[in-house]
Design a protein around this motif. Structure first.
Motif, PDB file in Angstrom:
ATOM      1  N   ILE A  54      11.949  36.905  62.601  1.00 37.95           N
ATOM      2  CA  ILE A  54      10.892  37.898  62.776  1.00 37.95           C
ATOM      3  C   ILE A  54      11.305  39.197  62.101  1.00 37.95           C
ATOM      4  O   ILE A  54      12.440  39.660  62.260  1.00 37.95           O
ATOM      5  CB  ILE A  54      10.640  38.161  64.272  1.00 37.95           C
ATOM      6  CG1 ILE A  54      10.118  36.898  64.956  1.00 37.95           C
ATOM      7  CG2 ILE A  54       9.678  39.330  64.479  1.00 37.95           C
ATOM      8  CD1 ILE A  54      10.160  36.975  66.467  1.00 37.95           C
ATOM      9  N   ALA A  55      10.392  39.796  61.369  1.00 40.70           N
ATOM     10  CA  ALA A  55      10.611  41.117  60.777  1.00 40.70           C
ATOM     11  C   ALA A  55       9.885  42.167  61.604  1.00 40.70           C
ATOM     12  O   ALA A  55       8.776  41.939  62.094  1.00 40.70           O
ATOM     13  CB  ALA A  55      10.104  41.154  59.338  1.00 40.70           C
ATOM     14  N   THR A  56      10.520  43.319  61.767  1.00 42.41           N
ATOM     15  CA  THR A  56       9.904  44.453  62.441  1.00 42.41           C
ATOM     16  C   THR A  56      10.608  45.718  61.971  1.00 42.41           C
ATOM     17  O   THR A  56      11.464  45.680  61.086  1.00 42.41           O
ATOM     18  CB  THR A  56       9.972  44.303  63.975  1.00 42.41           C
ATOM     19  OG1 THR A  56       9.193  45.349  64.591  1.00 42.41           O
ATOM     20  CG2 THR A  56      11.394  44.376  64.485  1.00 42.41           C
ATOM     21  N   ASN A  57      10.249  46.852  62.560  1.00 45.22           N
ATOM     22  CA  ASN A  57      10.938  48.106  62.257  1.00 45.22           C
ATOM     23  C   ASN A  57      12.239  48.205  63.043  1.00 45.22           C
ATOM     24  O   ASN A  57      12.317  47.761  64.192  1.00 45.22           O
ATOM     25  CB  ASN A  57      10.080  49.313  62.632  1.00 45.22           C
ATOM     26  CG  ASN A  57       8.843  49.459  61.779  1.00 45.22           C
ATOM     27  OD1 ASN A  57       7.757  49.652  62.298  1.00 45.22           O
ATOM     28  ND2 ASN A  57       8.993  49.397  60.473  1.00 45.22           N
ATOM     29  N   ARG A  58      13.226  48.830  62.454  1.00 42.36           N
ATOM     30  CA  ARG A  58      14.462  49.086  63.185  1.00 42.36           C
ATOM     31  C   ARG A  58      14.195  49.973  64.389  1.00 42.36           C
ATOM     32  O   ARG A  58      14.805  49.797  65.454  1.00 42.36           O
ATOM     33  CB  ARG A  58      15.484  49.735  62.234  1.00 42.36           C
ATOM     34  CG  ARG A  58      16.934  49.688  62.705  1.00 42.36           C
ATOM     35  CD  ARG A  58      17.327  50.758  63.683  1.00 42.36           C
ATOM     36  NE  ARG A  58      16.904  52.080  63.282  1.00 42.36           N
ATOM     37  CZ  ARG A  58      17.099  53.168  64.001  1.00 42.36           C
ATOM     38  NH1 ARG A  58      17.695  53.094  65.170  1.00 42.36           N
ATOM     39  NH2 ARG A  58      16.661  54.347  63.585  1.00 42.36           N
ATOM     40  N   HIS A  59      13.249  50.923  64.261  1.00 40.80           N
ATOM     41  CA  HIS A  59      13.009  51.818  65.396  1.00 40.80           C
ATOM     42  C   HIS A  59      12.343  51.107  66.571  1.00 40.80           C
ATOM     43  O   HIS A  59      12.342  51.625  67.684  1.00 40.80           O
ATOM     44  CB  HIS A  59      12.199  53.052  64.963  1.00 40.80           C
ATOM     45  CG  HIS A  59      10.767  52.790  64.621  1.00 40.80           C
ATOM     46  ND1 HIS A  59      10.307  52.761  63.317  1.00 40.80           N
ATOM     47  CD2 HIS A  59       9.681  52.561  65.396  1.00 40.80           C
ATOM     48  CE1 HIS A  59       9.009  52.538  63.318  1.00 40.80           C
ATOM     49  NE2 HIS A  59       8.605  52.403  64.573  1.00 40.80           N
ATOM     50  N   VAL A  60      11.777  49.917  66.342  1.00 46.91           N
ATOM     51  CA  VAL A  60      11.206  49.139  67.439  1.00 46.91           C
ATOM     52  C   VAL A  60      12.316  48.557  68.319  1.00 46.91           C
ATOM     53  O   VAL A  60      12.140  48.385  69.524  1.00 46.91           O
ATOM     54  CB  VAL A  60      10.296  48.020  66.890  1.00 46.91           C
ATOM     55  CG1 VAL A  60       9.865  47.054  67.998  1.00 46.91           C
ATOM     56  CG2 VAL A  60       9.061  48.621  66.225  1.00 46.91           C
ATOM     57  N   VAL A  61      13.474  48.261  67.722  1.00 52.15           N
ATOM     58  CA  VAL A  61      14.605  47.683  68.466  1.00 52.15           C
ATOM     59  C   VAL A  61      15.808  48.618  68.374  1.00 52.15           C
ATOM     60  O   VAL A  61      16.939  48.196  68.146  1.00 52.15           O
ATOM     61  CB  VAL A  61      14.954  46.269  67.948  1.00 52.15           C
ATOM     62  CG1 VAL A  61      13.850  45.292  68.290  1.00 52.15           C
ATOM     63  CG2 VAL A  61      15.195  46.268  66.440  1.00 52.15           C
TER      64      VAL A  61
END
Length: 219
Positions: A54-61
């Motif tokens: 899964i790709a997402t923003n670093r700031h989400v995790v």
């Protein structure tokens, strides 16, 4: 654009919600959940492989000590954070024991053109599920200053895609798509007090992150 509903239908199965959770003993009594955990923060993400990446923003995790669940297909899965790239605000997660997953193909973001039509979509839990907007690529190779609220630091993001498609809390972390339904980037930021100025991380940085994970796995 007539093709947008078809694009949404194509990519929606690959969208997920990413949620930070903590044991309720760390949270005030009024926010506790019955199962012993409380959901704190949510963001969007999307599958980029049939193996559960899964790709997402670093700031989400952003919270290294936190645990993350992924909500997908009406189920929740524990997510392992494989990589955090603070320089490009990219993170890659993985869920297990889910079988093959639908995924969104990564386009070659080095071949983007100004004026190209794009679609932004996110899947945050709650009232912002399936948040969709459309527009064009209005700038390439932009440099912006972004504030990381978790550390109260300002940092620079380079080579960003600028779009007039609305980027908001509902689709941050979700894909920015071309009209073939391929991800050209990850929706990530807007400029406060201005309308129709949003930014996405090029898919090239996602591909680089996946390659880095693969290299570490082979060692």
């Amino acid at each position: 654009m007539e093709q947008i509903p078809k694009i949404i239908e194509k990519v929606s199965p690959a969208l997920v919600s990413v949620v930070l959770i903590k044991p309720n003993k760390e949270i005030q009594e009024e926010n506790q959940e019955k199962d012993g955990f409380v959901e704190l923060e949510t963001g969007s993400g999307f599958f980029i492989s049939d193996s559960g990446l899964i790709a997402t923003n670093r700031h989400v995790v952003f919270e290294v000590a936190g645990d993350y669940w992924v909500f997908w297909n009406n189920k929740k899965y524990f997510a392992e954070v494989l990589l955090r790239d603070p320089d490009n605000d990219v993170a890659v997660l993985k869920i297990k024991n889910q079988g093959k997953t639908p995924f969104i193909k990564l386009a070659d973001s080095t071949k983007l053109q100004l004026g190209e039509s794009v679609v932004a979509i996110g899947n945050v839990l709650g009232g912002l599920q399936k948040t969709v907007s459309s527009g064009i690529i209005s700038g390439l190779s932009r440099e912006i200053m972004a504030k990381d609220e978790s550390y109260n630091k300002v940092f620079e993001l380079k080579n960003m895609i600028q779009t007039d498609a609305a980027i908001n809390p509902g689709n941050s972390g979700g894909p920015l798509l071309n009209l073939r339904g391929e991800a050209i980037g990850i929706c990530t930021a807007t400029i406060s007090d201005y309308e129709n100025i949003g930014f996405a991380i090029p898919s090239l940085f996602v591909s680089m992150a996946v390659a880095e994970i693969g290299a570490k796995t082979k060692k």
